[in-house]
Write a protein that holds these residues in place. Structure first.
Motif, PDB file in Angstrom:
ATOM      1  N   UNK A  19      -6.226  41.922 143.272  1.00  0.00           N
ATOM      2  CA  UNK A  19      -6.473  41.464 144.638  1.00  0.00           C
ATOM      3  C   UNK A  19      -7.577  42.438 145.296  1.00  0.00           C
ATOM      4  N   UNK A  20      -7.957  42.048 146.316  1.00  0.00           N
ATOM      5  CA  UNK A  20      -9.096  42.678 146.837  1.00  0.00           C
ATOM      6  C   UNK A  20      -8.525  44.068 147.475  1.00  0.00           C
ATOM      7  N   UNK A  21      -7.220  44.174 147.904  1.00  0.00           N
ATOM      8  CA  UNK A  21      -6.752  45.420 148.290  1.00  0.00           C
ATOM      9  C   UNK A  21      -6.596  46.554 146.979  1.00  0.00           C
ATOM     10  N   UNK A  22      -6.014  45.911 146.124  1.00  0.00           N
ATOM     11  CA  UNK A  22      -6.099  46.588 144.805  1.00  0.00           C
ATOM     12  C   UNK A  22      -7.191  47.085 144.138  1.00  0.00           C
ATOM     13  N   UNK A  46     -18.030  44.851 140.767  1.00  0.00           N
ATOM     14  CA  UNK A  46     -17.284  43.895 141.654  1.00  0.00           C
ATOM     15  C   UNK A  46     -17.421  42.489 141.518  1.00  0.00           C
ATOM     16  N   UNK A  47     -18.253  41.902 140.671  1.00  0.00           N
ATOM     17  CA  UNK A  47     -18.474  40.649 140.973  1.00  0.00           C
ATOM     18  C   UNK A  47     -19.231  40.143 142.116  1.00  0.00           C
ATOM     19  N   UNK A  48     -19.837  38.703 141.990  1.00  0.00           N
ATOM     20  CA  UNK A  48     -20.172  38.381 143.196  1.00  0.00           C
ATOM     21  C   UNK A  48     -19.304  37.261 143.714  1.00  0.00           C
ATOM     22  N   UNK A  49     -18.398  36.616 143.252  1.00  0.00           N
ATOM     23  CA  UNK A  49     -17.376  35.734 143.589  1.00  0.00           C
ATOM     24  C   UNK A  49     -17.924  34.185 143.047  1.00  0.00           C
ATOM     25  N   UNK A  50     -16.810  33.564 142.887  1.00  0.00           N
ATOM     26  CA  UNK A  50     -17.165  32.167 142.369  1.00  0.00           C
ATOM     27  C   UNK A  50     -17.340  31.037 143.215  1.00  0.00           C
ATOM     28  N   UNK A  51     -17.297  31.377 144.657  1.00  0.00           N
ATOM     29  CA  UNK A  51     -17.897  30.560 145.551  1.00  0.00           C
ATOM     30  C   UNK A  51     -19.162  30.462 145.836  1.00  0.00           C
ATOM     31  N   UNK A  56     -14.230  37.680 147.795  1.00  0.00           N
ATOM     32  CA  UNK A  56     -13.243  38.986 148.900  1.00  0.00           C
ATOM     33  C   UNK A  56     -13.377  40.148 148.486  1.00  0.00           C
ATOM     34  N   UNK A  57     -13.360  40.435 146.858  1.00  0.00           N
ATOM     35  CA  UNK A  57     -13.614  41.620 146.563  1.00  0.00           C
ATOM     36  C   UNK A  57     -14.897  42.264 146.657  1.00  0.00           C
ATOM     37  N   UNK A  62     -17.534  46.368 149.922  1.00  0.00           N
ATOM     38  CA  UNK A  62     -18.733  46.763 150.424  1.00  0.00           C
ATOM     39  C   UNK A  62     -18.199  47.220 152.063  1.00  0.00           C
ATOM     40  N   UNK A  63     -17.448  46.625 152.598  1.00  0.00           N
ATOM     41  CA  UNK A  63     -16.965  47.003 153.960  1.00  0.00           C
ATOM     42  C   UNK A  63     -16.400  48.313 154.029  1.00  0.00           C
TER      43      UNK A  63
END
Length: 118
Positions: A19-22, A46-51, A56-57, A62-63
Motif C-alpha cells: 500500500x502507499x502507506x506501507x 517506486x514505479x510510475x503506476x499503471x494508470x 499512488x506510491x 514524493x510528497x
C-alpha cells in the motif's frame, strides 16, 4: 573533511505491491538505515503506476520526501526525470555520493525512481 566514499543504497519499495502507506514506512526505514550505514544517497525505485499518470506510491513518496527536505531531515530529492548532469541538484549530489555518476538511470529520465541525498 567530508568523506567522499559514501555509497549509493538502492531499494525497490514496489516489488511486492505494498500500500502507499506501507511504501512510505519502507522509505523512512531505508533512509534511516542508509544514514546509519554511511550512505551518501538512497535510490528509491517506486514505479510510475499503471494508470500512466503516476501511481499512488509515487505521488505519496514524493510528497513525503518533499516534506522531509523542508524539515531538514534530508539534504535533497532528485526526481528520476531530473536525474541529469545538466541538473544542478544532480551535480551537487555527485560530491556527496560519487557512485551516482555511474548509476544506470543517469540521463534516462526515469519517472519510476527518486534519489534521496542524505
Amino acid at each position: 573533511m567530508q568523506q567522499l566514499s559514501r555509497y549509493l543504497k538502492e531499494v525497490n519499495i514496489k516489488a511486492d505491491l505494498p500500500s502507499a502507506g506501507d511504501a512510505v514506512k519502507r522509505i523512512t526505514y531505508h533512509i534511516r538505515s542508509g544514514r546509519e550505514l554511511g550512505a551518501g544517497a538512497v535510490k528509491i525505485i517506486h514505479g510510475y503506476g499503471s494508470t500512466g499518470s503516476g501511481g499512488k506510491i509515487r505521488k505519496l513518496a514524493r510528497q513525503y520526501l518533499a516534506d522531509q527536505k523542508a524539515k531538514g531531515q534530508i539534504r535533497d530529492v532528485i526526481h528520476g526525470e531530473e536525474f541529469s548532469i545538466f541538473h544542478e541538484g544532480t551535480r551537487t549530489a555527485f560530491a556527496r555520493c560519487p557512485e551516482l555518476r555511474r548509476d544506470r538511470d543517469l540521463e534516462r529520465h526515469n519517472n519510476g525512481m527518486t534519489i534521496v541525498v542524505l
